[in-house]
Design a protein around this motif. Structure first.
Motif, short mmCIF file in Angstrom:
data_model
loop_
_atom_site.label_atom_id
_atom_site.label_comp_id
_atom_site.label_asym_id
_atom_site.label_seq_id
_atom_site.Cartn_x
_atom_site.Cartn_y
_atom_site.Cartn_z
N UNK A 472 0.84 -1.21 0.00
CA UNK A 472 0.00 0.00 0.00
C UNK A 472 0.87 1.25 0.00
N UNK A 473 1.93 1.24 0.79
CA UNK A 473 2.83 2.39 0.85
C UNK A 473 3.55 2.58 -0.49
N UNK A 474 3.96 1.49 -1.11
CA UNK A 474 4.64 1.57 -2.40
C UNK A 474 3.71 2.13 -3.48
N UNK A 475 2.46 1.67 -3.49
CA UNK A 475 1.50 2.15 -4.48
C UNK A 475 1.20 3.63 -4.27
N UNK A 476 1.16 4.06 -3.02
CA UNK A 476 0.88 5.45 -2.73
C UNK A 476 2.01 6.37 -3.20
N UNK A 477 3.25 5.90 -3.12
CA UNK A 477 4.40 6.74 -3.47
C UNK A 477 4.86 6.58 -4.92
N UNK A 478 4.76 5.36 -5.46
CA UNK A 478 5.35 5.10 -6.78
C UNK A 478 4.35 4.63 -7.82
N UNK A 481 2.42 -0.21 -9.50
CA UNK A 481 3.40 -1.08 -10.14
C UNK A 481 3.97 -2.04 -9.09
N UNK A 482 4.34 -3.23 -9.54
CA UNK A 482 4.96 -4.21 -8.64
C UNK A 482 6.34 -3.68 -8.23
N UNK A 483 6.66 -3.66 -6.94
CA UNK A 483 7.96 -3.15 -6.49
C UNK A 483 9.14 -3.99 -6.98
N UNK A 484 8.87 -5.21 -7.42
CA UNK A 484 9.97 -6.10 -7.83
C UNK A 484 10.20 -6.02 -9.34
N UNK A 485 9.16 -6.27 -10.14
CA UNK A 485 9.34 -6.34 -11.59
C UNK A 485 8.73 -5.15 -12.33
N UNK A 486 8.10 -4.23 -11.59
CA UNK A 486 7.49 -3.03 -12.17
C UNK A 486 6.35 -3.32 -13.12
N UNK A 487 5.73 -4.49 -12.97
CA UNK A 487 4.55 -4.81 -13.79
C UNK A 487 3.35 -4.00 -13.30
N UNK A 488 2.42 -3.75 -14.22
CA UNK A 488 1.21 -3.01 -13.88
C UNK A 488 0.30 -3.91 -13.03
N UNK A 489 -0.07 -3.44 -11.84
CA UNK A 489 -0.93 -4.23 -10.95
C UNK A 489 -2.23 -3.47 -10.67
N UNK A 490 -2.67 -2.66 -11.65
CA UNK A 490 -3.90 -1.88 -11.47
C UNK A 490 -5.11 -2.78 -11.29
N UNK A 491 -5.02 -4.03 -11.79
CA UNK A 491 -6.15 -4.95 -11.65
C UNK A 491 -6.44 -5.31 -10.21
N UNK A 492 -5.50 -5.04 -9.30
CA UNK A 492 -5.74 -5.35 -7.89
C UNK A 492 -6.64 -4.31 -7.22
N UNK A 493 -6.94 -3.22 -7.92
CA UNK A 493 -7.83 -2.21 -7.37
C UNK A 493 -7.07 -1.08 -6.71
N UNK A 494 -7.83 -0.24 -6.01
CA UNK A 494 -7.24 0.91 -5.33
C UNK A 494 -6.58 0.48 -4.03
N UNK A 495 -5.93 1.45 -3.38
CA UNK A 495 -5.28 1.15 -2.10
C UNK A 495 -6.32 0.74 -1.06
N UNK A 496 -7.48 1.37 -1.10
CA UNK A 496 -8.54 1.00 -0.15
C UNK A 496 -8.98 -0.45 -0.35
N UNK A 497 -9.06 -0.88 -1.63
CA UNK A 497 -9.41 -2.28 -1.90
C UNK A 497 -8.29 -3.22 -1.49
N UNK A 498 -7.06 -2.77 -1.69
CA UNK A 498 -5.91 -3.62 -1.39
C UNK A 498 -5.78 -3.90 0.11
#
Length: 542
Positions: A472-478, A481-498
């Motif tokens: 959640x902190x990584x998505x809020x700042x960066x 994207x996946x912190x490891x491979x930088x793949x798009x993870x928008x399908x996981x929803x918003x931070x509130x959903x996560x």
């Protein structure tokens, strides 16, 4: 040259003649005028240009080509001939004819070369796993010249290469995957396993938290060991200032502070700094992991290992008290009593238990990786793959390999999100359960953000596991994207959903492997009848 010349006088001659252009003179302390050791001589490049070259002038022989000189010529014979077979020491800069050396050379050595005065004397150098020979040195009369120890082969100055992340540092109780009877060749490996984290100290604890582990090494004459019960002497009382690494006589009283106090806090009784205390129910005392070192065998060989350090199980403190020791100074003593379901390793039952589990000395130089416990590839292993029907008596075939049990394998099968992870784990072979857990916790389930074992794990669409708060902190700042491979993870929803997401199947697996996992936050969901049937294969009422 004149006998005396005004201070800092320069003598000039015609530069075109190639003679001395400048000689710096200075007045000595005695009043005499002397020439400096180095002067600059101007030479002419005939037919090319008038640029000059700096040539070092010897103050001892005036650069006479036939004048013997030990400074600008060979240090032994003083002659200046045979330049192609003259060596210059890379340390002192002196010149030596190859024929004049104590051990004459016929071939110019490659790389750096040092004369006999600058060359390191290997007889005075400690080389790994070799004895230090001082018999022919100026230290031959010192006590150290008679020592027989092989220096350089130990781990006294080694540093840890990893930290146990399976359980917290102050975890009380057994370490998942480490069984009674497991042994390590060096203390540094005990620290890395998490059984006893201090690489040197005998007590793991502090003045604010109960002790969680100790090592018996026979350091105090007051120690008494009867196997299932022993009396342990606290730390302190020795003067270890300066270079006194192993003081043999106690010189002052021990105090109930620091590690000694942590042992008192582990006893199920109020801390009493004057007389000590006795636990009303010793089984209510905090569990303490106990290891025995081979050093304890000097006083109690029947319970100590022959080599290395061995984990002997959980003990609890029955009581502790203060008394005068052998040296006349006060010591704190603690009565420990064994309380572990696994048999003691010095008993026949314990020896059979060790053999059944396939436990062996933990050593990075053996066929198992000392860091992860993973079986190293070897020719014998290749032979096993080539032989389809068995019959191989090689050491690799006899080695026990850890495999998850049927229940754990069923839980792994249900974790579809991490199918690639579990496939990679199944392809590798691990000699011990602890090696399996370390590879899992550090190599696959270590959070890339907090560098710890994942807590509240979330599995991304790209197959990486990250702590829920960290992601959640990584998505809020960066961004998403996946912190490891930088793949798009928008399908996981918003931070509130996560924040509401957790891979519960992975949590269940980790709790099965590590009973203490997620005590602060994990919940045990109710398993429906349908889920129970899927996991166990039992019939389901429809």
């Amino acid at each position: 040259m004149p006998a005396s010349t005004p201070d800092n006088t320069t003598l000039d001659d015609d530069a075109s003649s190639g003679s001395v252009s400048s000689i710096s003179l200075s007045e000595s302390a005695s009043g005499e005028t002397v020439a400096n050791d180095v002067a600059v001589v101007n030479t002419v490049n005939d037919g090319v240009d008038n640029e000059s070259q700096e040539v070092v002038k010897c103050d001892h022989c005036d650069n006479g080509p036939t004048s013997p000189c030990n400074y600008c010529g060979c240090y032994y014979c003083g002659m200046k001939d045979d330049e192609h077979h003259t060596l210059a020491c890379d340390e002192c800069g002196r010149f030596y004819h190859m024929r004049c050396l104590p051990e004459p050379l016929t071939i110019v050595p490659e790389g750096d070369w040092y004369c006999e005065f600058c060359k390191t004397d290997l007889s005075h150098t400690v080389i790994g796993e070799q004895k230090l020979d001082l018999t022919n040195s100026r230290k031959s009369k010192m006590p150290s010249a008679k020592q027989k120890k092989a220096w350089g082969g130990g781990m006294a100055c080694a540093g840890t290469t990893k930290t146990c992340t399976i359980v917290p540092k102050d975890h009380a109780g057994s370490i998942p995957g480490v069984h009674v009877g497991q042994s390590w060749k060096y203390r540094i490996h005990v620290s890395e396993s998490g059984i006893h984290r201090p690489p040197v100290g005998g007590i793991a604890g502090s003045s604010t938290k109960p002790a969680v582990s100790i090592v018996l090494a026979g350091g105090y004459p007051e120690d008494v060991d009867k196997g299932d019960e022993f009396v342990y002497t606290g730390s302190g009382g020795y003067d270890l200032s300066g270079n006194k690494r192993q003081a043999k006589v106690q010189t002052f009283d021990q105090e109930l502070t620091r590690q000694n106090r942590s042992l008192a806090m582990a006893c199920a009784a109020p801390v009493n700094e004057q007389k000590g205390a006795t636990a009303k129910d010793w089984r209510a005392s905090s569990p303490i992991r106990v290891c025995r070192s081979y050093k304890a065998g000097k006083m109690h060989p029947e319970y100590a290992p022959a080599e290395g350090v061995r984990y002997d199980g959980l003990y609890r403190i029955v009581k502790y008290w203060k008394e005068k020791g052998v040296s006349g100074f006060c010591v704190w003593r603690y009565l420990f009593r064994r309380d572990d379901s696994e048999p003691a390793p010095w008993t026949e039952e314990g020896k059979q238990h060790i053999e059944q589990l396939g436990l062996s000395m933990y050593n990075p130089e053996t066929t198992c990786d000392g860091r992860t416990g993973q079986v190293k590839a070897s020719p014998s292993k290749a032979n096993l793959k080539r032989k389809a029907g068995g019959g191989d008596d090689s050491e690799a075939s006899k080695m026990r390999r850890f495999q998850p049990g049927p229940e754990l394998q069923e839980l792994i099968r249900l974790d579809k999100e991490n199918s690639r992870l579990w496939a990679n784990m199944s392809e590798s072979e691990y000699a011990t359960e602890s090696g399996y857990l370390e590879a899992l916790a550090e190599g696959h389930l270590g959070c890339p953000i907090c560098q710890e074992l994942v807590q509240r794990p979330v599995t991304t669409p790209c197959g990486h596991n990250i702590c829920n708060p960290c992601l959640c902190k990584s998505m809020d700042q960066y961004g998403v994207f996946c912190p490891i491979c930088r793949s798009d993870i928008a399908s996981m929803g918003s931070i509130a959903d996560l924040k509401l997401q957790t891979n519960q199947n992975l949590v269940t697996i980790l709790k099965a492997l590590i009973p203490s996992y997620g005590k602060e936050w994990a919940t045990t969901p109710k398993i429906t009848e349908n889920q129970f049937g899927i996991r166990t294969g039992a019939a389901v009422n429809k």
